[in-house]
Design a protein around this motif. Structure first.
Motif, PDB file in Angstrom:
ATOM      1  N   PHE A  39       0.838  -1.207   0.000  1.00  0.00           N
ATOM      2  CA  PHE A  39       0.000   0.000   0.000  1.00  0.00           C
ATOM      3  C   PHE A  39       0.872   1.257   0.000  1.00  0.00           C
ATOM      4  N   ALA A  40       1.951   1.234   0.778  1.00  0.00           N
ATOM      5  CA  ALA A  40       2.870   2.381   0.811  1.00  0.00           C
ATOM      6  C   ALA A  40       3.526   2.577  -0.544  1.00  0.00           C
ATOM      7  N   ALA A  41       4.016   1.498  -1.165  1.00  0.00           N
ATOM      8  CA  ALA A  41       4.659   1.589  -2.478  1.00  0.00           C
ATOM      9  C   ALA A  41       3.677   2.070  -3.542  1.00  0.00           C
ATOM     10  N   TYR A  42       2.418   1.720  -3.389  1.00  0.00           N
ATOM     11  CA  TYR A  42       1.363   2.137  -4.319  1.00  0.00           C
ATOM     12  C   TYR A  42       1.230   3.661  -4.363  1.00  0.00           C
ATOM     13  N   HIS A  43       1.655   4.330  -3.269  1.00  0.00           N
ATOM     14  CA  HIS A  43       1.565   5.790  -3.174  1.00  0.00           C
ATOM     15  C   HIS A  43       2.914   6.456  -3.418  1.00  0.00           C
ATOM     16  N   LEU A  44       3.767   5.791  -4.186  1.00  0.00           N
ATOM     17  CA  LEU A  44       5.112   6.298  -4.436  1.00  0.00           C
ATOM     18  C   LEU A  44       5.108   7.683  -5.081  1.00  0.00           C
ATOM     19  N   GLN A  45       4.082   7.980  -5.854  1.00  0.00           N
ATOM     20  CA  GLN A  45       4.025   9.266  -6.553  1.00  0.00           C
ATOM     21  C   GLN A  45       3.885  10.445  -5.588  1.00  0.00           C
TER      22      GLN A  45
END
Length: 223
Positions: free
Chosen positions: A167-173
């Protein structure tokens, strides 16, 4: 439920590999330029197909339409508001101090600029943040990890940790602050899911109301 039903056959390596590839496609699609109105349908369609491959349904992840009731939604809403307050007053400042950067909210300028942008953000808080992301992460992904990880005593903790990292990586932007903040949020969301594992609407409402509160604070100039 947190593990496969006793009547469901044990997962095979082939199923595991297909689920891994399909999950990667779900998580990467929004970052490849797939339009916002399209990738939720693509993601949920892939998740449904991977569940059917294993003779499972979304009901096996804790999601049922009949769970859409006032009490679960109100519980989630209260928890979401409480989390948003804690995030603004404590979590956010601590992360900003630790990382040496403030949150980059430039992607949400439309919330402040126009009332229509704010209304759109509130809709997205439910459709994308609450419904789509919770079905994918705390629903599908958590269930798949509980099904495919080795059956060891720490399996639930590993499922929570890996879901939170995804979930954290999904918000990398959103940059370093956004990733760290998403990681903390995911741990709180996991706690809500673990408390109400049979009704995903609680954590859907939790996520949506936390996002709605953040958008409202942006609109009012507090963020």
């Amino acid at each position: 439920m947190d593990s496969a039903s006793p009547s469901t056959p044990a997962p095979s390596l082939r199923q595991g590999a297909m689920v891994l590839v399909g999950t990667a496609a779900v998580l990467i699609a929004p970052h490849l330029g797939v339009p916002m109105f399209l990738y939720p349908w693509l993601g949920l369609g892939l998740c449904a197909a991977m569940l059917r491959l294993q003779r499972l349904r979304f009901a096996d992840t804790g999601f049922r339409w009949r769970g859409f009731r006032a009490i679960p939604l109100l519980i989630g809403a209260a928890l979401g508001l409480a989390y948003a307050a804690i995030n603004v007053q404590l979590i956010g400042p601590l992360l900003a101090h630790a990382l040496g950067e403030r949150p980059d909210l430039s992607d949400f300028a439309f919330v402040r600029a126009h009332l229509s942008g704010y209304v759109l953000a509130l809709v997205l808080a439910w459709v994308i943040g609450g419904f789509y992301e919770e079905l994918v992460f705390r629903g599908f992904l958590h269930t798949m990890l509980m099904r495919h990880l080795p059956r060891v005593p720490m399996r639930p903790a590993w499922a929570v940790a890996l879901t939170a990292l995804a979930f954290a990586a999904y918000h990398l932007q959103l940059g370093a602050f956004g990733v760290a903040n998403a990681l903390v949020f995911a741990l709180f969301a996991a706690a809500v899911r673990q408390r109400w594992p049979r009704n995903l609407w609680v954590v859907i409402s939790f996520h949506a109301c936390a996002d709605m509160t953040a958008f409202t604070l942006m609109r009012w100039g507090y963020l």
